[in-house]
Design a protein around this motif. Structure first.
Motif, short mmCIF file in Angstrom:
data_model
loop_
_atom_site.label_atom_id
_atom_site.label_comp_id
_atom_site.label_asym_id
_atom_site.label_seq_id
_atom_site.Cartn_x
_atom_site.Cartn_y
_atom_site.Cartn_z
N GLU A 254 0.90 -1.33 0.09
CA GLU A 254 0.03 -0.14 0.01
C GLU A 254 0.92 1.29 -0.15
OE1 GLU A 254 -2.85 -0.10 2.97
OE2 GLU A 254 -4.35 -1.45 1.81
N SER A 255 1.97 1.28 -0.61
CA SER A 255 2.72 2.51 -0.88
C SER A 255 2.43 3.20 -2.19
CB SER A 255 4.36 1.95 -1.10
OG SER A 255 4.49 1.28 -1.98
N CYS A 256 2.81 4.40 -2.37
CA CYS A 256 2.38 5.27 -3.16
C CYS A 256 3.62 5.86 -4.19
CB CYS A 256 1.79 6.56 -2.65
SG CYS A 256 0.26 6.28 -1.62
N SER A 257 3.25 6.27 -5.41
CA SER A 257 4.40 7.03 -6.24
C SER A 257 4.04 8.59 -5.94
CB SER A 257 3.93 6.74 -7.53
OG SER A 257 4.48 7.55 -8.37
N VAL A 258 5.37 9.18 -6.04
CA VAL A 258 5.30 10.90 -5.62
C VAL A 258 6.10 11.56 -6.48
CG1 VAL A 258 5.56 12.67 -3.97
CG2 VAL A 258 4.89 10.20 -3.02
N ARG A 259 5.77 12.56 -7.21
CA ARG A 259 6.91 13.54 -7.82
C ARG A 259 6.16 14.72 -7.93
NH1 ARG A 259 6.02 13.98 -14.41
NH2 ARG A 259 6.86 16.01 -13.58
N SER A 260 7.03 15.85 -8.00
CA SER A 260 6.38 17.19 -7.93
C SER A 260 6.16 17.42 -9.76
CB SER A 260 7.42 18.25 -7.53
OG SER A 260 7.29 18.28 -6.29
N ALA A 261 5.26 18.38 -10.18
CA ALA A 261 4.97 18.67 -11.55
C ALA A 261 4.68 20.19 -11.31
CB ALA A 261 3.86 17.86 -11.91
N GLY A 262 5.63 20.91 -11.33
CA GLY A 262 5.44 22.59 -11.40
C GLY A 262 5.18 22.85 -9.88
N GLU A 263 4.06 23.61 -9.88
CA GLU A 263 3.84 23.82 -8.49
C GLU A 263 2.79 22.71 -7.83
OE1 GLU A 263 4.66 26.53 -6.85
OE2 GLU A 263 6.05 26.87 -8.58
N LEU A 264 2.53 21.70 -8.42
CA LEU A 264 1.80 20.54 -7.80
C LEU A 264 2.80 19.50 -7.55
CD1 LEU A 264 -0.97 20.88 -10.74
CD2 LEU A 264 -0.95 21.83 -8.29
N LEU A 265 1.91 18.54 -6.75
CA LEU A 265 2.56 17.38 -6.32
C LEU A 265 1.50 16.13 -6.61
CD1 LEU A 265 4.79 16.00 -4.28
CD2 LEU A 265 3.04 15.65 -2.62
N LEU A 266 2.23 15.07 -7.30
CA LEU A 266 1.44 14.09 -7.78
C LEU A 266 1.56 12.95 -6.77
CD1 LEU A 266 2.09 14.29 -11.70
CD2 LEU A 266 0.54 15.47 -10.35
N LEU A 267 0.45 12.37 -6.38
CA LEU A 267 0.56 11.13 -5.23
C LEU A 267 -0.49 10.30 -5.90
CD1 LEU A 267 1.03 10.46 -2.64
CD2 LEU A 267 -1.33 11.08 -1.95
N GLY A 268 0.22 9.00 -6.36
CA GLY A 268 -0.38 7.92 -6.86
C GLY A 268 -0.51 6.67 -6.28
N GLY A 269 -1.31 5.74 -6.34
CA GLY A 269 -1.43 4.32 -5.82
C GLY A 269 -2.79 3.95 -5.93
N GLY A 270 -3.02 2.83 -5.10
CA GLY A 270 -4.51 2.04 -4.98
C GLY A 270 -4.63 1.26 -6.16
N ASN A 271 -3.38 0.45 -6.52
CA ASN A 271 -3.55 -0.41 -7.60
C ASN A 271 -4.24 -1.67 -7.59
OD1 ASN A 271 -1.39 1.23 -8.57
ND2 ASN A 271 0.46 -0.18 -8.05
N HIS A 272 -4.87 -2.14 -8.76
CA HIS A 272 -5.73 -3.28 -8.50
C HIS A 272 -5.87 -3.79 -9.99
CE1 HIS A 272 -9.40 -1.42 -10.32
NE2 HIS A 272 -9.08 -0.59 -9.68
N ARG A 273 -6.08 -5.05 -10.10
CA ARG A 273 -6.31 -5.66 -11.54
C ARG A 273 -7.70 -5.06 -12.12
NH1 ARG A 273 -5.23 -11.28 -13.71
NH2 ARG A 273 -6.38 -11.35 -15.80
N ALA A 274 -7.62 -4.60 -13.41
CA ALA A 274 -8.89 -4.12 -13.87
C ALA A 274 -9.96 -5.12 -13.75
CB ALA A 274 -8.66 -3.74 -15.42
N GLY A 275 -11.19 -4.63 -13.42
CA GLY A 275 -12.31 -5.35 -13.19
C GLY A 275 -12.43 -5.99 -11.72
N ASP A 276 -11.51 -5.50 -10.77
CA ASP A 276 -11.51 -6.13 -9.56
C ASP A 276 -11.54 -4.77 -8.65
OD1 ASP A 276 -11.47 -7.76 -7.40
OD2 ASP A 276 -9.46 -8.00 -7.46
N ASN A 277 -12.71 -3.97 -8.30
CA ASN A 277 -12.75 -3.06 -7.92
C ASN A 277 -14.08 -2.94 -7.41
OD1 ASN A 277 -11.52 -0.57 -6.46
ND2 ASN A 277 -12.21 0.43 -8.25
N ALA A 278 -14.95 -3.76 -7.06
CA ALA A 278 -16.41 -3.66 -6.60
C ALA A 278 -16.28 -2.94 -5.33
CB ALA A 278 -16.91 -5.04 -6.57
N GLY A 279 -15.35 -2.66 -4.52
CA GLY A 279 -15.58 -1.89 -3.28
C GLY A 279 -15.34 -0.51 -3.49
N GLY A 280 -14.64 -0.20 -4.51
CA GLY A 280 -14.18 1.51 -4.64
C GLY A 280 -13.43 1.77 -3.83
#
Length: 477
Positions: A254-280
């Motif tokens: 449950e770790s994340c991807s992080v990088r800056s983009a200009g004045e913004l910060l991009l925070l990514g994660g929550g990976n799952h197999r496509a079609g396997d996200n019934a709970g959201g």
């Protein structure tokens, strides 16, 4: 949900295919891979036409986090063990060469795309694994080393640092690079037979055909549907967050991807197999992490990405299949589409021009190591499960129980269907059979879409096609 790249850099429209034509090379797909491949071949003196189903960069490229790096998580110690040191070195050197080729192209053509040199980090809490990864990467010729301090407000015991990497604005780069290419938009390729590609607007005959359309849609030969699955991940763009010095990806589940983009910060994660996200709840999880690690930050955009995953963790770049010597493929980029796109351009340019490429063996689509065979069996099993759901899974709710703005699987007029309910109460049924190979679609509450758990095709709430390998929408009311 638009990415910050789409919002800040619209690319001018191109005309659709005007009718029948002939060319030396036809490239299917005008994302980063397709455009780079076409540009490399054109620079080598070949006549190239690119056919795009929608708009330039409208697929996965617009949703990337745009890290240009040879560091792909804890990958090198694994590849040495599974592929052997020679091929692991080919993989490492190809990806580092991709970073350098981006740098060369941007400087040579004067492309203004917010190119920024920085270090890349893999961070985590398992120090022995991180140290082994640093040693493996260094052994393969990369400037990598273990560090105790990771410059992030996220708890970590250490990391692997790789210098001389970069980040950029992908659509600014793509728009500039595509300017001098022949690209036909809104010209989806429906069939490929021999040297002939068919679209609704005409046919193209080409001596060489490149599938750079994310997930190959021709099932036989190649069997790519049995050799890959697709995964989704989610990204927040945050303002009022501190700028980070580098690009970061975690090793824990449950770790994340992080990088800056200009004045913004991009925070990514929550990976799952496509079609396997019934709970959201993937975006909500990221929002919670954002306030934990970057208190006071504010979300200004959110979007999601989708990636093709291979069993051995290495893309398929090369000839499509033994029986199709003039077909080529670039797919299975994992989470690293930017460097993999450039690797594809360099390898396929050499292959099509009849030159030997020193890195090509590592990416050969014809490889069938034992691990890959085991992965194919696993993918096949997942497909069987997805197909069986259509017949055996009991729908969980009646249409009256679906809240407005949501979807679910119900019985309607004696048929098992997917249903989306609008805010005003209007109900829209869709056929749950994916038109690709018939697996049952599942509702993704985070994206309000119908997703295929077998091969990753996606459809909007009304059944309209969002991404393949399916090539048509599902029937709807």
């Amino acid at each position: 949900m638009e990415s910050i790249w789409t919002r800040s850099c619209p690319i001018g429209e191109r005309e659709p295919l005007p009718g029948d034509l002939e060319t030396e090379v036809a490239v299917i797909g005008a994302g980063m891979a397709g455009v780079l491949i076409a540009a490399a071949l054109q620079e080598a003196g070949m006549q190239v036409v690119v056919l795009e189903a929608d708009r330039i960069g409208s697929g996965q490229t617009r949703n990337t986090t745009a890290k240009v790096t040879a560091q792909h998580g804890l990958v090198f110690r694994k590849l040495i063990g599974t592929l052997g040191e020679e091929r692991a070195r080919q993989y490492a050197q190809a990806n580092q060469a991709a970073v350098e080729e981006y740098r060369r192209l941007i400087q040579a053509r004067g492309i203004a795309c917010d190119w920024e040199e920085c270090s890349a980090y893999v961070y985590g809490n398992q120090i022995p694994a991180l140290q082994e990864e640093a040693e493996a990467a260094s052994r393969l010729g990369l400037p990598a080393f273990f560090v105790r301090q990771v410059p992030l407000p996220i708890p970590a015991a250490g990391g692997v640092r790789l210098d001389h990497q970069a980040q950029f604005h992908p659509l600014k780069f793509l728009g500039a690079l595509s300017d001098k290419l022949t690209i036909y938009e809104r010209s989806p390729v429906r069939t490929v037979e021999g040297e002939r590609l068919t679209t609704p607007r005409g046919t193209v005959r080409a001596r060489h055909i490149v599938f750079a359309c994310h997930f190959p849609f021709v099932n036989f030969p190649g069997l790519y549907f049995a050799r890959m699955h697709q995964e989704r991940s989610y990204i927040l763009a945050l303002e009022k967050a501190p700028r980070v010095a580098g690009m970061f990806i975690g090793t824990e589940e449950e770790s994340c991807s992080v990088r800056s983009a200009g004045e913004l910060l991009l925070l990514g994660g929550g990976n799952h197999r496509a079609g396997d996200n019934a709970g959201g709840g993937r975006y909500d999880w990221l929002r919670k992490k954002a306030q934990e690690w970057f208190p006071g930050s504010r979300e200004v955009a959110c979007w999601s990405a989708q990636d093709c995953m291979t069993p051995d963790g290495v893309p398929y770049i090369g000839r499509y299949a033994a029986g199709r010597p003039n077909w080529y493929v670039a797919t299975g980029f994992q989470k690293w589409g930017m460097t993999s796109s450039m690797v594809s351009a360099m390898i396929l340019r050499d292959l099509i021009c009849g030159k030997e490429n020193p890195w090509a063996p590592a990416f050969d689509p014809g490889r069938f190591e034992m691990q890959a065979l085991a992965g194919m069996a696993q993918e096949g099993g997942q497909a069987v499960k997805g197909f069986a759901r259509r017949f055996f899974q009991i729908p969980g709710e009646a249409a009256t129980q679906i809240p407005p703005g949501h979807g679910g699987i119900v019985f309607l007029h004696g048929q098992k269907v997917g249903v989306y309910k609008e805010e005003n109460g209007g109900v829209f049924p869709v056929d749950l059979r994916c038109p690709h190979l018939g697996c049952q679609l599942e509702w993704n509450p985070d994206e309000c879409s119908w997703d295929c758990p077998c091969h990753g095709s996606r459809f909007d709430r009304y059944g309209r096609l969002l991404s393949g390998p399916a090539q048509e929408e599902v029937s709807h009311g």
